[in-house]
Enzyme design. Structure first.
Site, mmCIF file in Angstrom:
data_model
loop_
_atom_site.group_PDB
_atom_site.id
_atom_site.type_symbol
_atom_site.label_atom_id
_atom_site.label_comp_id
_atom_site.label_asym_id
_atom_site.label_seq_id
_atom_site.Cartn_x
_atom_site.Cartn_y
_atom_site.Cartn_z
ATOM 1 N NE ARG A 44 -4.136 -1.737 2.063
ATOM 2 C CZ ARG A 44 -4.118 -2.699 2.973
ATOM 3 N NH1 ARG A 44 -3.217 -2.697 3.928
ATOM 4 N NH2 ARG A 44 -5.013 -3.655 2.931
ATOM 5 C CE LYS B 257 -0.699 13.878 -14.755
ATOM 6 N NZ LYS B 257 -0.990 14.343 -16.121
ATOM 7 C CD GLU C 273 7.169 17.051 -22.699
ATOM 8 O OE1 GLU C 273 6.532 18.031 -22.256
ATOM 9 O OE2 GLU C 273 6.606 16.038 -23.172
ATOM 10 C CD GLU D 114 -3.986 16.527 -16.104
ATOM 11 O OE1 GLU D 114 -2.838 16.107 -15.918
ATOM 12 O OE2 GLU D 114 -4.619 16.343 -17.152
ATOM 13 N NE ARG E 19 0.346 17.074 -13.069
ATOM 14 C CZ ARG E 19 0.995 16.264 -12.257
ATOM 15 N NH1 ARG E 19 0.680 16.207 -10.981
ATOM 16 N NH2 ARG E 19 1.983 15.501 -12.704
ATOM 17 C CG ASN F 284 -1.913 17.532 -20.484
ATOM 18 O OD1 ASN F 284 -0.902 16.904 -20.153
ATOM 19 N ND2 ASN F 284 -3.048 17.450 -19.823
ATOM 20 C CG HIS G 164 1.183 16.567 -24.134
ATOM 21 N ND1 HIS G 164 1.984 17.692 -24.169
ATOM 22 C CD2 HIS G 164 1.919 15.627 -23.488
ATOM 23 C CE1 HIS G 164 3.135 17.436 -23.562
ATOM 24 N NE2 HIS G 164 3.130 16.185 -23.140
HETATM 25 P P1 NAD Z 1 12.725 5.949 -21.965
HETATM 26 O O1 NAD Z 1 12.636 5.755 -20.528
HETATM 27 O O2 NAD Z 1 12.295 4.860 -22.865
HETATM 28 O O3 NAD Z 1 14.222 6.376 -22.324
HETATM 29 C C1 NAD Z 1 14.583 6.605 -23.662
HETATM 30 C C2 NAD Z 1 15.774 5.729 -24.074
HETATM 31 O O4 NAD Z 1 16.970 6.256 -23.500
HETATM 32 C C3 NAD Z 1 15.676 4.301 -23.596
HETATM 33 O O5 NAD Z 1 16.205 3.442 -24.578
HETATM 34 C C4 NAD Z 1 16.558 4.298 -22.363
HETATM 35 O O6 NAD Z 1 17.052 3.036 -22.023
HETATM 36 C C5 NAD Z 1 17.661 5.219 -22.784
HETATM 37 N N1 NAD Z 1 18.427 5.877 -21.737
HETATM 38 C C6 NAD Z 1 17.984 6.304 -20.531
HETATM 39 N N2 NAD Z 1 18.946 7.020 -19.915
HETATM 40 C C7 NAD Z 1 20.012 7.024 -20.741
HETATM 41 C C8 NAD Z 1 21.305 7.615 -20.676
HETATM 42 N N3 NAD Z 1 21.645 8.414 -19.657
HETATM 43 N N4 NAD Z 1 22.166 7.402 -21.689
HETATM 44 C C9 NAD Z 1 21.790 6.651 -22.774
HETATM 45 N N5 NAD Z 1 20.581 6.106 -22.918
HETATM 46 C C10 NAD Z 1 19.705 6.285 -21.898
HETATM 47 O O7 NAD Z 1 11.902 7.242 -22.442
HETATM 48 P P2 NAD Z 1 11.710 8.691 -21.823
HETATM 49 O O8 NAD Z 1 11.550 9.582 -22.981
HETATM 50 O O9 NAD Z 1 12.728 9.010 -20.785
HETATM 51 O O10 NAD Z 1 10.302 8.550 -21.068
HETATM 52 C C11 NAD Z 1 9.128 8.214 -21.763
HETATM 53 C C12 NAD Z 1 8.124 7.677 -20.784
HETATM 54 O O11 NAD Z 1 7.826 8.682 -19.823
HETATM 55 C C13 NAD Z 1 6.797 7.265 -21.402
HETATM 56 O O12 NAD Z 1 6.407 6.028 -20.870
HETATM 57 C C14 NAD Z 1 5.840 8.360 -20.956
HETATM 58 O O13 NAD Z 1 4.517 7.895 -20.824
HETATM 59 C C15 NAD Z 1 6.431 8.747 -19.638
HETATM 60 N N6 NAD Z 1 6.102 10.107 -19.190
HETATM 61 C C16 NAD Z 1 5.613 10.253 -17.942
HETATM 62 C C17 NAD Z 1 5.319 11.514 -17.454
HETATM 63 C C18 NAD Z 1 4.836 11.673 -16.047
HETATM 64 O O14 NAD Z 1 4.442 12.774 -15.670
HETATM 65 N N7 NAD Z 1 4.883 10.637 -15.248
HETATM 66 C C19 NAD Z 1 5.540 12.636 -18.248
HETATM 67 C C20 NAD Z 1 6.057 12.452 -19.539
HETATM 68 C C21 NAD Z 1 6.340 11.170 -19.989
HETATM 69 N N1 GLY Z 2 3.377 15.300 -17.882
HETATM 70 C C1 GLY Z 2 2.190 16.005 -17.529
HETATM 71 C C2 GLY Z 2 1.953 16.062 -16.067
HETATM 72 O O1 GLY Z 2 2.791 15.687 -15.287
HETATM 73 O O2 GLY Z 2 0.903 16.494 -15.666
#
Ligand code: NAD
Ligand code: GLY
Length: 367
Positions: A126, A148, A190, A242, A246, A250, A253
């Site tokens: 939990r 998130k 971003e 949100e 918030r 987006n 997006h």
């Molecule tokens: P990712 O985590 O897939 O990373 C991109 C690539 O870079 C991967 O192949 C990873 O292994 C590699 N990598 C990571 N660190 C590295 C480094 N220092 N050097 C070399 N390679 C490296 O993608 P991302 O763009 O970081 O994140 C995308 C994800 O984030 C999606 O699932 C999306 O839904 C999520 N997201 C969440 C939020 C939120 O608020 N929680 C906001 C935006 C995106």
């Molecule tokens: N990435 C959008 C949010 O965190 O609300």
């Protein structure tokens, strides 16, 4: 800024407040940052094969020096592993190693690892504490901050999730040196977004310093990540779950998500799709008489300069994109909502944008 630039930003959420520390050489001091907290000395380090190869030894060495025993969970690289099945493997591992309610979960990697580890931490026993150690630009400026957490459902992204804040975020900008250029650009989308939604001076700074960021200059990175996180923190403090403001995060997006979905989440990096979405939203704002054409041009120019796409690819029709937009989980009662700029540094959330206006603008957005 001296040789050792470091920024500290507090996300003020009352008893859930936490710090985001941004700077070089943070991972090698990880143990120090975790010491003195109410954690038991057994940590679950969630990472993927890529981040593990590059950075797990550094983090683990520091943790061992500070007296932590580390259980490493290394998942394969890729968005498809942000799943309930992978979360279940993490629960098994945590249970096997008798992790308790105060054992920290440490998320070392990009947004995929961060969202998954955060989701696991939100639900195991939990809720156990977790710490974000983001290693992509996108994760440092966006996904590691704000709480998130989610895994994907086979039929949609981030469908199963929660709002669950980390205890600490350490954004070590040195880890960005190994990022493929495409991932750097995706994160920059971003970063540019934050300038448009909230800070004209930061946007102007980006216009001046885009090349320094592309060259991964540490001082420029610290400045850009900190400015972005400061804006995200303010928005999250105002509207953690949100329910209103918030949604400005987006910006770009609505179309961005539709483009990702229409292409099966493989052809486009998230930031690339958001870049096209931001350019289209600016054009839509101009079309609706809300934004001056020169302001839209500044955004499109900056996106182009950092190597991001600003136009739609052939092969996907406006009708297909509209269908995906109607299905987005952020759409309420079928009304199309867009975050639209009124000037650089200020956006409005516009509900009920007429489909015909969107259709017309989309037609102008093809490459
Ligand atoms: P990712 O985590 O897939 O990373 C991109 C690539 O870079 C991967 O192949 C990873 O292994 C590699 N990598 C990571 N660190 C590295 C480094 N220092 N050097 C070399 N390679 C490296 O993608 P991302 O763009 O970081 O994140 C995308 C994800 O984030 C999606 O699932 C999306 O839904 C999520 N997201 C969440 C939020 C939120 O608020 N929680 C906001 C935006 C995106
Ligand atoms: N990435 C959008 C949010 O965190 O609300």
């Amino acid at each position: 800024m001296g040789l050792f630039p470091e920024e500290k930003i507090t996300v003020n959420l009352g008893e859930r407040a936490y710090e985001v520390i941004i700077g070089p050489r943070l991972l090698s001091r990880l143990g120090h940052f975790l010491s003195g907290r109410d954690f038991t000395p057994r940590a679950l380090l969630v990472t993927n094969t890529t981040a593990a190869r590059l950075y797990a030894p550094l983090a683990e060495k520091s943790l061992a020096r500070a007296g932590f025993e580390v259980v490493r969970a290394e998942i394969p690289d890729g968005e498809e592993h942000k799943s309930l099945a992978t979360a279940a493997e993490l629960y098994d591992l945590a249970y096997e190693h008798e992790l308790d309610r105060r054992s920290p979960v440490l998320a070392l990697g990009g947004g995929v690892v961060g969202d998954l580890a955060g989701f696991m931490a939100a639900t195991y026993l939990r809720g156990v504490p977790y710490v974000q150690l983001p290693t992509t630009l996108l994760a440092q400026v966006d996904s590691s901050v704000g709480g998130k957490v989610a895994v994907n459902h086979p039929r949609g992204k981030n469908i199963i999730g929660a709002f669950y804040q980390p205890r600490l975020v350490l954004a070590d900008v040195e880890t960005l040196k190994t990022l493929p250029p495409r991932e750097v650009r995706s994160g920059l989308a971003e970063v540019i977004k934050y300038g448009v939604i909230a800070d004209p001076l930061f946007f102007a700074w980006l216009e001046e310093n885009a090349e320094r960021l592309l060259a991964l200059e540490p001082a420029a990175l610290v400045h850009a990540v900190a400015a972005s996180v400061r804006i995200k923190a303010q928005v999250v403090e105002e509207d953690e779950r949100e329910e209103g403001r918030r949604a400005v995060l987006n910006f770009g997006h609505t179309l961005g998500h539709a483009l990702e979905a229409a292409t099966g989440y493989t052809a486009w990096r998230h930031g690339e799709a958001v870049a096209v979405g931001m350019a289209a939203a600016a054009r839509l704002a101009v079309y609706l008489g809300m934004l001056a054409e020169e302001e839209a041009a500044r955004l499109v120019d900056l996106l182009r300069r950092v190597g991001l796409p600003v136009g739609l690819p052939g092969g996907i029709s406006p009708e297909e994109l509209l269908a995906f937009m109607r299905r987005d989980k952020k759409v309420l009662s079928g009304r199309l909502t867009f975050v639209l700029p009124v000037e650089i540094g200020k956006v409005e959330i516009v509900r009920d944008v007429p489909e015909e206006a969107v259709r017309r603008v989309l037609r102008l957005c093809y490459n």
